[in-house]
Write a protein that holds these residues in place. Structure first.
Motif, PDB file in Angstrom:
ATOM      1  N   VAL A 379     -15.745 -16.277  -1.941  1.00  0.00           N
ATOM      2  CA  VAL A 379     -14.956 -16.578  -0.886  1.00  0.00           C
ATOM      3  C   VAL A 379     -15.437 -17.358   0.369  1.00  0.00           C
ATOM      4  CG1 VAL A 379     -13.016 -14.899  -1.901  1.00  0.00           C
ATOM      5  CG2 VAL A 379     -14.952 -14.353   0.099  1.00  0.00           C
ATOM      6  N   THR A 380     -14.577 -17.932   1.035  1.00  0.00           N
ATOM      7  CA  THR A 380     -14.828 -18.686   2.165  1.00  0.00           C
ATOM      8  C   THR A 380     -14.004 -18.335   3.502  1.00  0.00           C
ATOM      9  OG1 THR A 380     -13.868 -20.768   1.838  1.00  0.00           O
ATOM     10  CG2 THR A 380     -15.780 -20.647   0.645  1.00  0.00           C
ATOM     11  N   GLY A 381     -14.694 -18.196   4.591  1.00  0.00           N
ATOM     12  CA  GLY A 381     -14.133 -18.314   5.916  1.00  0.00           C
ATOM     13  C   GLY A 381     -14.055 -19.642   6.247  1.00  0.00           C
ATOM     14  N   ILE A 382     -12.991 -20.425   6.883  1.00  0.00           N
ATOM     15  CA  ILE A 382     -12.943 -21.667   7.282  1.00  0.00           C
ATOM     16  C   ILE A 382     -13.275 -21.951   8.745  1.00  0.00           C
ATOM     17  CG2 ILE A 382     -11.582 -23.689   7.336  1.00  0.00           C
ATOM     18  CD1 ILE A 382     -10.122 -22.433   4.972  1.00  0.00           C
ATOM     19  N   GLY A 383     -14.199 -22.803   9.084  1.00  0.00           N
ATOM     20  CA  GLY A 383     -14.518 -22.829  10.500  1.00  0.00           C
ATOM     21  C   GLY A 383     -13.602 -23.687  11.213  1.00  0.00           C
ATOM     22  N   ILE A 384     -12.893 -24.741  10.510  1.00  0.00           N
ATOM     23  CA  ILE A 384     -12.107 -25.618  11.524  1.00  0.00           C
ATOM     24  C   ILE A 384     -10.747 -25.277  11.851  1.00  0.00           C
ATOM     25  CG2 ILE A 384     -13.660 -27.811  11.048  1.00  0.00           C
ATOM     26  CD1 ILE A 384     -11.529 -28.478   9.068  1.00  0.00           C
ATOM     27  N   ARG A 385     -10.166 -24.063  10.916  1.00  0.00           N
ATOM     28  CA  ARG A 385      -8.676 -23.849  11.181  1.00  0.00           C
ATOM     29  C   ARG A 385      -8.860 -22.152  10.568  1.00  0.00           C
ATOM     30  NH1 ARG A 385      -6.969 -27.572   6.368  1.00  0.00           N
ATOM     31  NH2 ARG A 385      -6.229 -25.923   5.021  1.00  0.00           N
ATOM     32  N   GLU A 386      -7.689 -21.880  10.764  1.00  0.00           N
ATOM     33  CA  GLU A 386      -7.067 -20.626  10.055  1.00  0.00           C
ATOM     34  C   GLU A 386      -8.017 -19.379  10.395  1.00  0.00           C
ATOM     35  OE1 GLU A 386      -6.523 -21.752   6.054  1.00  0.00           O
ATOM     36  OE2 GLU A 386      -4.729 -22.796   6.833  1.00  0.00           O
ATOM     37  N   LYS A 387      -8.656 -19.291  11.421  1.00  0.00           N
ATOM     38  CA  LYS A 387      -9.610 -18.301  12.050  1.00  0.00           C
ATOM     39  C   LYS A 387      -9.020 -16.909  11.737  1.00  0.00           C
ATOM     40  CE  LYS A 387     -12.557 -17.011  15.667  1.00  0.00           C
ATOM     41  NZ  LYS A 387     -13.430 -17.092  16.858  1.00  0.00           N
ATOM     42  N   GLU A 388      -7.859 -16.652  12.020  1.00  0.00           N
ATOM     43  CA  GLU A 388      -7.138 -15.571  11.895  1.00  0.00           C
ATOM     44  C   GLU A 388      -6.924 -15.034  10.328  1.00  0.00           C
ATOM     45  OE1 GLU A 388      -5.716 -18.415  12.613  1.00  0.00           O
ATOM     46  OE2 GLU A 388      -3.935 -18.523  11.139  1.00  0.00           O
ATOM     47  N   LEU A 389      -7.103 -15.912   9.412  1.00  0.00           N
ATOM     48  CA  LEU A 389      -7.212 -15.403   8.229  1.00  0.00           C
ATOM     49  C   LEU A 389      -8.718 -14.741   7.375  1.00  0.00           C
ATOM     50  CD1 LEU A 389      -5.265 -18.377   6.421  1.00  0.00           C
ATOM     51  CD2 LEU A 389      -4.333 -16.053   7.083  1.00  0.00           C
ATOM     52  N   ARG A 390      -9.595 -14.926   8.332  1.00  0.00           N
ATOM     53  CA  ARG A 390     -11.013 -14.703   7.754  1.00  0.00           C
ATOM     54  C   ARG A 390     -10.954 -13.348   7.222  1.00  0.00           C
ATOM     55  NH1 ARG A 390     -14.528 -17.702  12.403  1.00  0.00           N
ATOM     56  NH2 ARG A 390     -13.535 -19.621  12.028  1.00  0.00           N
ATOM     57  N   ALA A 391     -10.732 -12.164   8.263  1.00  0.00           N
ATOM     58  CA  ALA A 391     -10.732 -10.840   7.857  1.00  0.00           C
ATOM     59  C   ALA A 391      -9.844 -10.561   6.877  1.00  0.00           C
ATOM     60  CB  ALA A 391     -10.422  -9.934   9.039  1.00  0.00           C
ATOM     61  N   PRO A 392      -8.473 -10.938   6.737  1.00  0.00           N
ATOM     62  CA  PRO A 392      -7.604 -10.993   5.569  1.00  0.00           C
ATOM     63  C   PRO A 392      -7.916 -11.187   3.970  1.00  0.00           C
ATOM     64  CG  PRO A 392      -6.432 -11.549   7.595  1.00  0.00           C
ATOM     65  CD  PRO A 392      -7.817 -11.605   7.969  1.00  0.00           C
ATOM     66  N   ILE A 393      -8.735 -12.252   4.306  1.00  0.00           N
ATOM     67  CA  ILE A 393      -9.105 -12.781   3.071  1.00  0.00           C
ATOM     68  C   ILE A 393     -10.245 -11.459   2.306  1.00  0.00           C
ATOM     69  CG2 ILE A 393     -11.274 -14.276   2.121  1.00  0.00           C
ATOM     70  CD1 ILE A 393      -9.940 -16.642   3.722  1.00  0.00           C
ATOM     71  N   ALA A 394     -10.956 -11.102   3.207  1.00  0.00           N
ATOM     72  CA  ALA A 394     -11.732  -9.985   2.671  1.00  0.00           C
ATOM     73  C   ALA A 394     -10.759  -8.824   2.142  1.00  0.00           C
ATOM     74  CB  ALA A 394     -12.784  -9.477   3.840  1.00  0.00           C
ATOM     75  N   ALA A 395      -9.892  -8.450   2.984  1.00  0.00           N
ATOM     76  CA  ALA A 395      -8.866  -7.454   2.246  1.00  0.00           C
ATOM     77  C   ALA A 395      -8.273  -7.906   1.047  1.00  0.00           C
ATOM     78  CB  ALA A 395      -7.953  -7.144   3.710  1.00  0.00           C
ATOM     79  N   ALA A 396      -7.814  -8.925   0.766  1.00  0.00           N
ATOM     80  CA  ALA A 396      -7.251  -9.627  -0.181  1.00  0.00           C
ATOM     81  C   ALA A 396      -8.214  -9.254  -1.463  1.00  0.00           C
ATOM     82  CB  ALA A 396      -6.721 -10.956  -0.063  1.00  0.00           C
ATOM     83  N   VAL A 397      -9.351  -9.340  -1.336  1.00  0.00           N
ATOM     84  CA  VAL A 397     -10.290  -9.732  -2.481  1.00  0.00           C
ATOM     85  C   VAL A 397     -11.041  -8.129  -2.672  1.00  0.00           C
ATOM     86  CG1 VAL A 397     -10.501 -11.985  -2.316  1.00  0.00           C
ATOM     87  CG2 VAL A 397     -12.230 -10.613  -1.532  1.00  0.00           C
ATOM     88  N   GLU A 398     -11.176  -7.190  -1.709  1.00  0.00           N
ATOM     89  CA  GLU A 398     -11.950  -6.171  -1.693  1.00  0.00           C
ATOM     90  C   GLU A 398     -11.671  -5.193  -2.796  1.00  0.00           C
ATOM     91  OE1 GLU A 398     -12.260  -3.805   1.962  1.00  0.00           O
ATOM     92  OE2 GLU A 398     -14.163  -2.730   1.200  1.00  0.00           O
ATOM     93  N   GLY A 399     -12.713  -5.088  -3.683  1.00  0.00           N
ATOM     94  CA  GLY A 399     -12.451  -4.131  -4.689  1.00  0.00           C
ATOM     95  C   GLY A 399     -11.914  -4.809  -6.044  1.00  0.00           C
ATOM     96  N   LYS A 400     -11.678  -6.024  -6.037  1.00  0.00           N
ATOM     97  CA  LYS A 400     -11.096  -6.925  -7.257  1.00  0.00           C
ATOM     98  C   LYS A 400     -12.242  -7.623  -7.740  1.00  0.00           C
ATOM     99  CE  LYS A 400      -6.693  -6.855  -5.009  1.00  0.00           C
ATOM    100  NZ  LYS A 400      -5.639  -7.739  -4.250  1.00  0.00           N
ATOM    101  N   ALA A 401     -13.450  -7.657  -7.409  1.00  0.00           N
ATOM    102  CA  ALA A 401     -14.296  -8.478  -8.117  1.00  0.00           C
ATOM    103  C   ALA A 401     -15.607  -7.763  -8.253  1.00  0.00           C
ATOM    104  CB  ALA A 401     -14.655  -9.676  -7.658  1.00  0.00           C
ATOM    105  N   ASP A 402     -16.466  -7.857  -9.248  1.00  0.00           N
ATOM    106  CA  ASP A 402     -17.801  -7.145  -9.508  1.00  0.00           C
ATOM    107  C   ASP A 402     -18.823  -7.384  -8.456  1.00  0.00           C
ATOM    108  OD1 ASP A 402     -17.244  -5.489 -12.170  1.00  0.00           O
ATOM    109  OD2 ASP A 402     -16.616  -7.530 -12.542  1.00  0.00           O
TER     110      ASP A 402
END
Ligand SMILES: CC(=O)N[C@H]1[C@@H](OP(=O)(O)OP(=O)(O)OC[C@H]2O[C@@H](n3ccc(=O)[nH]c3=O)[C@H](O)[C@@H]2O)O[C@H](CO)[C@@H](O)[C@@H]1O[C@H](C)C(=O)N[C@@H](C)C(=O)N[C@H](CCC(=O)O)C(=O)O
Ligand SMILES: Nc1ncnc2c1ncn2[C@@H]1O[C@H](COP(=O)(O)OP(=O)(O)OP(=O)(O)O)[C@@H](O)[C@H]1O
Length: 509
Positions: A379-402
């Protein structure tokens, strides 16, 4: 130059000398040059009427606007420039652009695709099926501007539905290549901003409607109203009967022919008995009373919907099922939409454009039924936009992949390490299975290193173009180069077999 002919009902009045020749039209004063026409648009941040001086200095000899006071004031200041008062500058921009490009669109068949999700995919499938059926078809949308064979390197000023001045120039370019049909994405913002004003759509395609862009439209009803505008005046509507968002609105108000498609509900065209495998999707296709077993080399139930929408479009265009059937098993989607890139010996690899928490959650649901051992997710955090989505990205995928590899995409002015740290902040637990790798290319290699026999590697992010934005510069970059490097270093012989796409540089970058 007959302004009433060009601007039609938008024309109100004019002052100053009529120019002999206008070479181009622009809505941005900074882009105007000698013998140009500048259209003043009032926007969210500023008002184009404030930039008339700049436009004239740059060579504009005609100015179009709707602010009578400013137009009169500036006409007195620049008597050598023609000032035109109109009702709606955005509609005027569209009508004037059509004129400057000899109304190329009138010699083409236009197909518009709208909906919250699936526009890019439906556009790509339709383009593929129509070209395969012998109808030279181009496309316009998030995946770029395409002629019948390739992506054209034309400048895009908006992400998806171009400003009308660009749109008419793209259509004119296509017509010079004898392209008879263009399928294009029609976004709610594009429709609202009159970028499609004056175009006639033979076919208007609907995918689905969920709340989105409410910051722009204000309410869901306004968002829907914008989307419904695509269907005004179209000859045929293609409607997803399973969609609660706007299917009923189209069906009850549309005057032309309607083709419906569905999986859950009864429809003219329907898919049942759907089986998703790592190679693609099998299902039974129902067209009224006829049934056909079908395989398409793409993944996900949502892509079956997208396929049905494209199929209906082709059938509505009069193409026979007999012509279309052989094309299904080589169906090609847009780059990076659940794109099965390769079978790396006994491992699988998929690229997907998902880069928001919601899209990642959807993606993980979609790949759930695929036969596999472990899931390696990048997964990626995007530098040029949507800074506010970075932490929620982690929350969305935590525990869902090996294994989860966290990296950066288009770092822009930020350090990739900082972008990655923001994503990592969203995980609730520290884990040896979370791997921060700031550089995207290194992260792809890391994901491949982590994979073992039978594992699925899922690479996500917005890096669909052939560059990364780093400190304001476009630095050439291709994801696939890193896949190839890894393979070259690790494998003596590997067969890269494609599913749903052609191996090329633009395949997964
Ligand atoms: C949020 C949005 O839609 N913005 C659009 C809007 O910009 P704006 O209202 O911010 O414009 P503004 O900055 O207030 O400027 C007003 C006018 O003054 C002009 N200007 C400004 C400065 C100057 O020095 N000289 C000058 O002439 C500007 O060019 C503009 O015409 O009006 C501009 C001119 O018509 C558009 O180009 C611009 O789209 C920008 C590029 C954009 O990225 N829009 C996105 C949100 C968009 O349209 N996205 C959808 C996809 C959505 C989806 O994912 O579904 C799309 O179809 O691409
Ligand atoms: N028919 C569909 N129904 C639900 N979700 C879909 C559908 N089609 C695609 N998606 C999801 O939306 C994502 C984006 O797909 P696609 O690019 O085709 O849509 P889009 O409408 O063009 O959106 P965007 O403008 O953001 O690219 C896909 O990766 C998939 O997760």
């Amino acid at each position: 130059m007959n302004l009433i002919n060009i601007l039609q009902d938008q024309y109100v009045s004019s002052r100053g000398p009529a120019p002999n020749l206008i070479t181009h039209i622009h809505y941005d004063s900074r882009k105007v040059s000698q013998n140009g026409c500048f259209v003043c648009i009032s926007g969210d941040n500023t008002d184009g009427h404030l930039f008339i001086d700049t436009a004239v200095q740059k060579g504009a000899i005609q100015i179009i606007g709707d602010n009578e006071h400013v137009i009169n004031e500036q006409a007195a200041k620049y008597p050598f420039v023609q000032f035109v008062l109109v009702k709606n500058p955005k509609k005027s921009l569209a009508l004037y652009s059509s004129h400057l490009h000899d109304h190329a669109h009138k010699d083409m068949s236009l197909i518009g695709v709208t909906g919250t999700q699936g526009k890019t995919t439906i556009t790509a499938y339709t383009r593929y099926l129509l070209n395969g059926s012998g109808i030279k078809t181009g496309s316009i949308g998030t995946a770029g501007i395409w002629d019948n064979t390739k992506s054209l390197s034309l400048h895009k000023s908006t992400p998806t539905t171009p400003e009308s001045s660009d749109l008419h120039s793209y259509l004119a370019t296509m017509l010079t290549q004898d392209i008879s049909t263009c399928v294009m994405e029609a976004t709610s913002i594009g429709l609202d901003q009159e970028r499609l004003h004056g175009l006639h759509f033979d076919i208007a395609v609907h995918s689905n409607l969920y709340p989105e862009h409410l910051d722009y439209h204000g309410t869901f009803e306004e968002y829907k109203r914008a989307k419904l505008r695509l269907f005004d005046g179209a000859d045929v509507a293609i409607v997803n009967k399973d969609d609660d968002g706007m299917a009923r609105d189209i069906i009850t108000s549309f005057d032309g022919r309607i083709w419906t498609y569905a999986i859950e509900n009864h429809a003219k065209v329907r898919a049942t008995d759907i089986e998703v495998t790592t190679e693609g999707t099998y299902f039974t296709l129902h067209i009224q009373k006829d049934t056909h077993p079908v395989f398409i080399p793409v993944l996900g139930i949502h892509n079956v919907y997208n396929f049905l929408a494209s199929l209906c479009t082709c059938l509505a265009k009069g193409i026979s099922l007999h012509t279309l059937l052989p094309l299904f098993e080589t169906l090609e989607g847009p780059p990076g939409r659940l794109q099965v890139v390769s079978e790396l010996d006994d491992r699988h690899m998929i690229f997907d454009f998902s880069h928001t928490p919601a899209a990642l959650e959807n993606l993980l649901e979609t790949v759930k039924p695929l036969p596999r051992n472990r899931l390696i997710l990048m997964v990626t955090g995007i530098g040029i936009r949507e800074k506010e989505l970075r932490a929620p990205i982690a929350a969305a995928v935590e525990g869902k992949a090996d294994e989860i590899v966290v990296t950066s995409d288009h770092p822009g002015d930020e350090e990739p390490e900082d972008v990655v740290r923001d994503v990592l902040d969203g995980f609730t637990e520290v884990s040896p299975h979370i791997h921060p790798v700031p550089q995207r290319g290194d992260a792809i290699k890391k994901a491949m290193e982590l994979a073992e026999a039978g594992d699925l590697i899922l690479i996500t992010g917005i890096c669909m173009e052939d560059f990364q934005i780093v400190k304001g510069e476009k630095v050439p970059y291709h994801d696939y180069d890193h896949v190839k490097d890894f393979l070259a270093s690790r494998m003596s012989s590997v067969t890269l077999s494609q599913i749903g796409c052609t191996p090329s540089k633009d395949m997964c970058v």
